[in-house]
Enzyme design. Sequence first.
Site, PDB file in Angstrom:
ATOM      1  CG  ASP A  67      -1.941   1.102   1.226  1.00  0.00           C
ATOM      2  OD1 ASP A  67      -1.748   2.091   0.478  1.00  0.00           O
ATOM      3  OD2 ASP A  67      -2.935   1.002   1.976  1.00  0.00           O
ATOM      4  CG  ASN A  94       1.173   2.891 -13.023  1.00  0.00           C
ATOM      5  OD1 ASN A  94       0.661   3.642 -13.850  1.00  0.00           O
ATOM      6  ND2 ASN A  94       0.590   1.762 -12.636  1.00  0.00           N
ATOM      7  CB  SER A 145      -2.899  12.624 -15.868  1.00  0.00           C
ATOM      8  OG  SER A 145      -4.177  12.835 -16.437  1.00  0.00           O
ATOM      9  CE1 TYR A 158      -6.080  10.669 -11.585  1.00  0.00           C
ATOM     10  CE2 TYR A 158      -6.542  12.208 -13.376  1.00  0.00           C
ATOM     11  CZ  TYR A 158      -5.903  11.080 -12.904  1.00  0.00           C
ATOM     12  OH  TYR A 158      -5.090  10.356 -13.730  1.00  0.00           O
ATOM     13  CB  ALA A 160      -5.274  19.427  -7.706  1.00  0.00           C
ATOM     14  CB  SER A 161      -3.678  14.319  -7.083  1.00  0.00           C
ATOM     15  OG  SER A 161      -4.217  13.564  -8.148  1.00  0.00           O
ATOM     16  CE  LYS A 162      -2.083  10.552 -12.110  1.00  0.00           C
ATOM     17  NZ  LYS A 162      -0.950   9.593 -12.077  1.00  0.00           N
TER      18      LYS A 162
END
Length: 249
Positions: A67, A94, A145, A158, A160-162
């Site tokens: 994890d 990934n 992404s 999502y 923002a995280s990428k």
Amino acid sequence: MFDPQLLEGDTVLITGASAGIGRETARLAASAGADVALAARREDRLDDLADELEREHDCTALALPTDVRESGAVADLVSATVEELGTLDVVVANAALGVGSAVEELSDEDYHLMMDVNTDGMFFTAREALPHLRESAGHLVFVGSFAAEYPRPGNPVYAASKAWARSFAHSLEAQVGEDDIAISVVNPSEVRTEFGHQADRGPAKDRLEPGEATEPEAVAEAIIFAASRDSPDTASEIDLYRRNKFSHF
């Protein structure tokens, strides 16, 4: 033409290896001569993939359930890889997920889940891998992404995280480049995998027909291309978008 000895003798560690882009990257790395360490949470899938790779290629494949949200688990993953395979030459960060959609409706649980996997997981993986990649003059490849570079109205968190992962990767590239560590980012647009950014729409592989989006094998090819560049060169960033991606702009 793909070189079947492109990664001969290398050790490649892949997070999120149980499906989609990660699984296809593992297959391609093994076919290119590498030993592989497979990390994800779904142990049964990892075991099946490891068996497949060892059966079809002359390689060692380790199934290491992990994890990536847990820093200790990532430290154990990297240590086990080096202990069992002797070196660490390529790391493919990934593991990621997309949940929820509208910001007003996103629960605390889903917000933290997405951020923990997509940012903390990338950080923990990089931090633990860097000392070993310094020894091997290796490669760290982040799977980014399209959403890291352009607005993603369907899931701003999502996106923002990428964007965080992309910014982190390039700043890290500046920090460790003089240590002969290559840092790359591969940014696909929609990929036909089990991954789904919006829960109400389902996985991309179910709602997109062949030819409507990029296949995971194509993203894997871009990752292996980046991971196989010889020093002093690096593939800093690869954008792999479907051809009509900008038509609605």
